[in-house]
Design a protein around this motif. Structure first.
Motif, PDB file in Angstrom:
ATOM      1  N   TRP A 754       8.629  -5.450   2.626  1.00  0.00           N
ATOM      2  CA  TRP A 754       7.179  -5.263   2.749  1.00  0.00           C
ATOM      3  C   TRP A 754       6.803  -3.783   2.808  1.00  0.00           C
ATOM      4  O   TRP A 754       5.916  -3.324   2.091  1.00  0.00           O
ATOM      5  CB  TRP A 754       6.672  -5.992   3.985  1.00  0.00           C
ATOM      6  N   ALA A 755       7.432  -3.031   3.670  1.00  0.00           N
ATOM      7  CA  ALA A 755       7.031  -1.641   3.885  1.00  0.00           C
ATOM      8  C   ALA A 755       7.164  -0.818   2.613  1.00  0.00           C
ATOM      9  O   ALA A 755       6.320   0.036   2.322  1.00  0.00           O
ATOM     10  CB  ALA A 755       7.873  -1.027   5.001  1.00  0.00           C
ATOM     11  N   ARG A 756       8.213  -1.064   1.813  1.00  0.00           N
ATOM     12  CA  ARG A 756       8.420  -0.291   0.602  1.00  0.00           C
ATOM     13  C   ARG A 756       7.430  -0.645  -0.494  1.00  0.00           C
ATOM     14  O   ARG A 756       7.025   0.211  -1.281  1.00  0.00           O
ATOM     15  CB  ARG A 756       9.850  -0.491   0.092  1.00  0.00           C
ATOM     16  N   LEU A 757       7.031  -1.900  -0.556  1.00  0.00           N
ATOM     17  CA  LEU A 757       6.175  -2.352  -1.644  1.00  0.00           C
ATOM     18  C   LEU A 757       4.708  -2.456  -1.248  1.00  0.00           C
ATOM     19  O   LEU A 757       3.830  -2.358  -2.115  1.00  0.00           O
ATOM     20  CB  LEU A 757       6.659  -3.711  -2.159  1.00  0.00           C
ATOM     21  N   LEU A 758       4.427  -2.652   0.038  1.00  0.00           N
ATOM     22  CA  LEU A 758       3.058  -2.964   0.464  1.00  0.00           C
ATOM     23  C   LEU A 758       2.589  -2.090   1.624  1.00  0.00           C
ATOM     24  O   LEU A 758       1.622  -2.435   2.296  1.00  0.00           O
ATOM     25  CB  LEU A 758       2.973  -4.441   0.867  1.00  0.00           C
ATOM     26  N   GLY A 759       3.250  -0.976   1.824  1.00  0.00           N
ATOM     27  CA  GLY A 759       2.902  -0.142   2.967  1.00  0.00           C
ATOM     28  C   GLY A 759       1.470   0.333   2.964  1.00  0.00           C
ATOM     29  O   GLY A 759       0.846   0.477   4.027  1.00  0.00           O
ATOM     30  N   ASP A 760       0.903   0.591   1.764  1.00  0.00           N
ATOM     31  CA  ASP A 760      -0.474   1.084   1.699  1.00  0.00           C
ATOM     32  C   ASP A 760      -1.456   0.009   1.260  1.00  0.00           C
ATOM     33  O   ASP A 760      -2.596   0.306   0.897  1.00  0.00           O
ATOM     34  CB  ASP A 760      -0.559   2.274   0.736  1.00  0.00           C
ATOM     35  N   SER A 761      -1.054  -1.243   1.316  1.00  0.00           N
ATOM     36  CA  SER A 761      -1.950  -2.327   0.919  1.00  0.00           C
ATOM     37  C   SER A 761      -3.094  -2.471   1.923  1.00  0.00           C
ATOM     38  O   SER A 761      -2.872  -2.432   3.137  1.00  0.00           O
ATOM     39  CB  SER A 761      -1.183  -3.655   0.840  1.00  0.00           C
ATOM     40  N   PRO A 762      -4.325  -2.664   1.437  1.00  0.00           N
ATOM     41  CA  PRO A 762      -5.440  -2.890   2.372  1.00  0.00           C
ATOM     42  C   PRO A 762      -5.415  -4.274   2.998  1.00  0.00           C
ATOM     43  O   PRO A 762      -6.182  -4.537   3.922  1.00  0.00           O
ATOM     44  CB  PRO A 762      -6.678  -2.698   1.490  1.00  0.00           C
ATOM     45  N   VAL A 763      -4.571  -5.160   2.491  1.00  0.00           N
ATOM     46  CA  VAL A 763      -4.352  -6.465   3.121  1.00  0.00           C
ATOM     47  C   VAL A 763      -2.992  -6.421   3.790  1.00  0.00           C
ATOM     48  O   VAL A 763      -1.974  -6.137   3.145  1.00  0.00           O
ATOM     49  CB  VAL A 763      -4.414  -7.607   2.096  1.00  0.00           C
ATOM     50  N   GLN A 764      -2.963  -6.663   5.076  1.00  0.00           N
ATOM     51  CA  GLN A 764      -1.731  -6.667   5.842  1.00  0.00           C
ATOM     52  C   GLN A 764      -1.643  -7.960   6.640  1.00  0.00           C
ATOM     53  O   GLN A 764      -2.623  -8.379   7.268  1.00  0.00           O
ATOM     54  CB  GLN A 764      -1.654  -5.466   6.778  1.00  0.00           C
ATOM     55  N   VAL A 765      -0.474  -8.577   6.612  1.00  0.00           N
ATOM     56  CA  VAL A 765      -0.256  -9.823   7.351  1.00  0.00           C
ATOM     57  C   VAL A 765       0.903  -9.609   8.309  1.00  0.00           C
ATOM     58  O   VAL A 765       1.990  -9.179   7.900  1.00  0.00           O
ATOM     59  CB  VAL A 765       0.064 -10.995   6.397  1.00  0.00           C
ATOM     60  N   ARG A 766       0.659  -9.901   9.562  1.00  0.00           N
ATOM     61  CA  ARG A 766       1.682  -9.814  10.579  1.00  0.00           C
ATOM     62  C   ARG A 766       1.675 -11.113  11.373  1.00  0.00           C
ATOM     63  O   ARG A 766       0.793 -11.969  11.198  1.00  0.00           O
ATOM     64  CB  ARG A 766       1.449  -8.622  11.507  1.00  0.00           C
TER      65      ARG A 766
END
Length: 866
Positions: A754-766
């Motif tokens: 996740w961090a490598r591919l979606l670190g700057d995504s405005p949608v975050q799921v935790r």
């Protein structure tokens, strides 16, 4: 009759140890010992081939269809983790307040369960086992199944070849089938080996007398062990010529369709040969694990044949069929007729329905399966991939390419003819339906809420009528039987009325008294597809050269699906996923392109296609002259045009509309949405995508991620004849998979990629929360689908299948994104209450902007969202 309680899906009890080991993606002594124990039980005869004869069944417990979401009281219980094994006579309350009752049902002598419950309802079977062992579930007629809480792909079209290995535990094993189209059959079989060749569903080529060249083939390999397997080889022998192909990774209790090469034996006569296949040294098992002999055809130069290829969509082996032209004129390029088959029809059967032509080859793609994707989405990609391959291979005249198809293929003709209109000189649908909205019951969202309006826009590429003016780019011949009881003739008459308002090159024939399929037994070919006046219509049409196109009218709803016609390309929209149109006129006398645009933010022109002489060309858009341009005056540098992902090497001239004013600009940033890459969600599933499941979460989360990735791999094999590489996040290294699509399973707290591919995504799921921009939804029962651009690629995307807790993750199991006609926007956040409330359970849905931001995009939130 009572049944014991079923363990909660995801809380897998004695299966946790297995999934903890699967999550590492590595072999283990434990798994190997377990597999050896399974094999000993099989050798002792403990596992028998057993048909399911009795089941508890219940009629439909909600409302389904070709839609983004559905309501379902049984699915709601499974997703929430409150499901229990049913009792005979037990009642279930439906979302609308009605009640359904579980009832005992017995299969017929042929093994099929039938009745109303088998049309959209459920069947439950409790199967006892004395010891833990592996069996193979062979079932037909279901859309999916839960086996001891795990989701597995179904066989809704009853092909009969869906056989998935399952782990039986001591005691009662729970099989819950979601029934589909009216009947269901299921049985448990013994695996013939730890890893073996599935005898059904091979993809095999035909060889041709007098033609050289080797050919790709593929078979399904089944891994009936509880460990990953890889390595070893498939050895294929054909007339004493052998090839060896390394076996790729196959997940535990999974399957994968594996490609291998066949050497052309150079046979001098037509007939059949036998291919001998051996599976050797796979997964630590030495020697020959399985053998199979299957026939393969050798065809004469005059006979229809199958030609295989490797698809760039997913790296799988596909085929197309060819009815070769006869006695083609030497010295001139032949024509090509692209023919699209109907539902349940194989491409080779489509090709054999035509008599050979003296002026054209007939090429029939597969739609990926006989039902496939209704010639949309991956079906459309398949058709265009085949058209490109066949055009190169046969040296086709690009100005004499024609499109036709019957029934579902008639719909495909309407759809492709409107989506990529400049590819064809003429199109001719036979017995074709217009769209999912007119024929298949897809919700058109009349009186839509703001959220439903987003869903409607996500489905815009399926709206044939919105693209109808694109038919102006070619001739149209409409063929239909006036007594058709399958696709009503009103579909053709509606299109005739629409085209009659603006199109002057339309021909029409209704065959009196003819039904859906009609033919003349005294003549070769089936008249409903091989209609002589239709082919005469084709022969009279050729596509004009680019310089001959004086007026260019083109409309698209999504540049990522269809952006270009002739020398113009719509690159960005102002309002995303709504019709964008250009109406341009080329005047060679004054060397000027002038015209109007609608909902176009960025436009590019390939002026080299209009260049005669050395004088520049004036461009006038929406009443404003933008200057004179040479083709070389483009923003594309030679270096950029050679990079992977650039659409063509020709220099293009780019224009941007900003605050209502057009201006010449350089090419847009490669990281933005473009015809190379964009939404909505399903667009991420291409570029030889890989499925990456999370292993950093809880035991239940990891078990879900693996099982869901495996299920999706099975589903894409079933619906798309696909072959998907699945791997854990611990094994994913971006540099090893350049420019490939990535599908992530899990949330940021459980998937290491996740961090490598979606670190700057405005949608975050935790865990416990999904955040869309500045808005946070703190719920444990929310599912989230979205796509983002892969940050190290100009062409590939990342799709995310996620949830905030186990209920939200399990909700993803029931989102039918591989079903044609279902539409998902760039991002969708939906609660599990959607299984009771339908679209009212959607929290938010929307599209990212051209720059992939939220601010430049469009969204809608439910009234009760935080």
């Amino acid at each position: 009759m009572t049944c014991p309680k079923l363990g909660r899906p995801g809380a897998l009890g004695d299966m946790k140890s297995f999934f903890d080991l699967v999550a590492t993606g590595r072999r283990s002594v434990f798994c190997l010992v377990w597999a050896m124990g399974v094999l000993r039980s099989l050798e002792s005869g403990a596992a028998e081939s057993t048909p399911f004869r009795e089941a508890l069944v219940i009629e439909s417990t909600g409302r389904a269809g070709r839609n983004t979401l559905f309501t379902d009281a049984i699915a709601a219980r499974v997703v929430a983790g409150t499901w229990q094994q049913p009792m005979d006579g037990e009642e279930v309350e439906l979302p609308d307040g009605q009640r359904r009752r579980w009832m005992l049902s017995r299969a017929g002598e042929d093994g099929w369960f039938t009745g109303r419950a088998m049309r959209g309802g459920y069947a439950y079977v409790g199967f006892p086992a004395e010891v833990a062992r592996v069996a193979v579930l062979n079932a037909s007629g279901h859309s999916m199944a839960y086996v001891n809480g795990e989701p597995r792909a179904g066989d809704v079209y009853s092909y009969g070849y869906v056989s998935v290995p399952v782990l039986l535990r001591p005691g009662t094993n729970d099989f819950l089938f979601a029934a589909g189209r009216g009947r269901l059959r299921a049985q448990l079989l013994e695996p013939r080996a730890p890893v073996y060749i599935h005898r059904e569903d091979p993809t095999l080529p035909d060889f041709r007398v007098g033609s050289g060249g080797d050919a790709w083939a593929a078979v399904v390999l089944v891994n009936a062990t509880t460990q990953w397997v890889a390595g070893g080889e498939i050895v294929a022998r054909l007339d004493r010529r052998a090839t060896s192909t390394k076996v790729p990774s196959i997940p535990p209790l999974g399957l994968r369709k594996v490609a291998f090469m066949l050497r052309n034996p150079g046979r001098a006569g037509a007939g059949e040969m036998s291919v001998q296949l051996q599976l050797r040294n796979v997964g630590g098992h030495r020697g020959v694990l399985d053998e199979w002999v299957t026939p393969i055809r050798v065809r004469t130069q005059e006979q229809a044949y199958k030609r295989t290829f490797i698809s760039e969509i997913d790296g799988s082996v596909q085929y197309f069929a060819v009815q070769p032209g006869r006695e083609l004129a030497s010295g001139s390029k032949p024509a090509l007729v692209l023919s699209l088959h109907g539902a349940s029809v194989e491409a080779i059967g489509q090709a054999e329905a035509y008599a050979p032509k003296r002026w054209s080859h007939i090429v029939c793609p597969t739609n990926r399966r006989p039902y496939g994707f209704d010639w949309e989405e991956w079906g459309r990609m398949d058709a265009l991939e085949v058209l490109a391959i066949a055009s190169r291979e046969f040296g086709i005249d690009p100005d004499r390419v024609y499109l036709t198809g019957h029934s579902m293929g008639g719909h495909g003709t309407w759809s492709l003819g409107a989506t990529v209109p400049d590819r064809f000189a003429a199109v001719a649908p036979s017995a074709g339906w217009i769209s999912f909205f007119s024929y298949a019951g897809t919700d058109s969202y009349t009186n839509a809420t703001p959220v439903e309006a987003v869903l409607r826009r996500a489905a815009a590429s399926s709206d044939t009528l919105a693209l109808a003016t694109n038919y102006l780019q070619h001739g149209v011949y409409v063929l239909h039987g006036d007594a058709d009881d399958n696709v009503p003739v009103r579909e053709a008459r509606t299109m005739r009325g629409v085209l009659g308002g603006f199109h002057r090159d339309v021909d029409w024939h209704e065959q009196p008294g003819a039904g859906h399929w009609w033919e003349n037994s005294d003549e070769p070919g089936a008249e409903c597809v091989d209609w002589p006046p239709m082919f005469d219509f084709f022969a009279r049409h050729r596509r004009p050269a680019d310089l001959e196109v004086r007026r260019l009218q083109f409309v698209t709803v999504n540049p990522a699906v269809s952006a270009e016609s002739r020398w113009a390309r719509i690159e960005h929209q102002e309002e995303l996923m709504t019709p964008s149109a250009i109406d341009l006129q080329w005047d060679p006398g004054v060397r000027r392109v002038r015209g109007t645009t609608r909902n176009v933010r960025r436009l590019s022109l390939d002026l080299s296609k209009l260049q005669v002489g050395t004088q520049p060309i004036e461009v006038d858009l929406d009443g404003v002259s933008l200057g004179k341009f040479h083709p070389a005056e483009s923003g594309i540098s030679p270096q950029r045009s050679r990079r992977r992902g650039a659409m063509d090497p020709a220099a293009r001239t780019h224009f941007l509309r900003d605050e209502g004013r057009w201006a010449a600009v350089s090419e847009g940033p490669a990281t933005w949405k473009s015809p190379r890459r964009g939404g909505p969600f399903k667009q991420a599933f291409q570029h030889r995508m890989i499925f990456v499941y999370g292993t950093r979460g809880t035991a239940d989360e990891n078990a879900w991620a693996f099982a869901k990735a495996r299920m999706d791999g099975e589903a894409f094999w079933y619906r798309g004849n696909g072959s998907i590489e699945i791997l854990p996040d611990s094994a994913f290294e971006p540099a090893l998979y350049p420019d490939r699509g990535v599908v992530l399973y899990g949330h940021a707290d459980m998937n290491a990629a996740w961090a490598r591919l979606l670190g700057d995504s405005p949608v975050q799921v935790r865990r416990g929360e999904v955040r869309v921009g500045e808005r946070a939804v703190a719920r444990p029962d929310v599912a989230c689908l979205f796509l983002r651009p892969r940050p190290d690629s100009e062409v590939a995307s990342v799709a995310v299948i996620s949830g905030t807790g186990m209920a939200g993750l399990r909700m993803c199991d029931r989102l039918p994104y591989f079903m044609a006609g279902t539409a998902y926007p760039d991002y969708l956040v939906v609660g599990t209450d959607a299984l009771a409330r339908g679209n009212r359970g959607i929290v938010t849905a929307g599209f990212f902007g051209n720059d992939w931001s939220l601010a430049d995009g469009a969204s809608a939130w439910s009234d009760d969202a935080p």
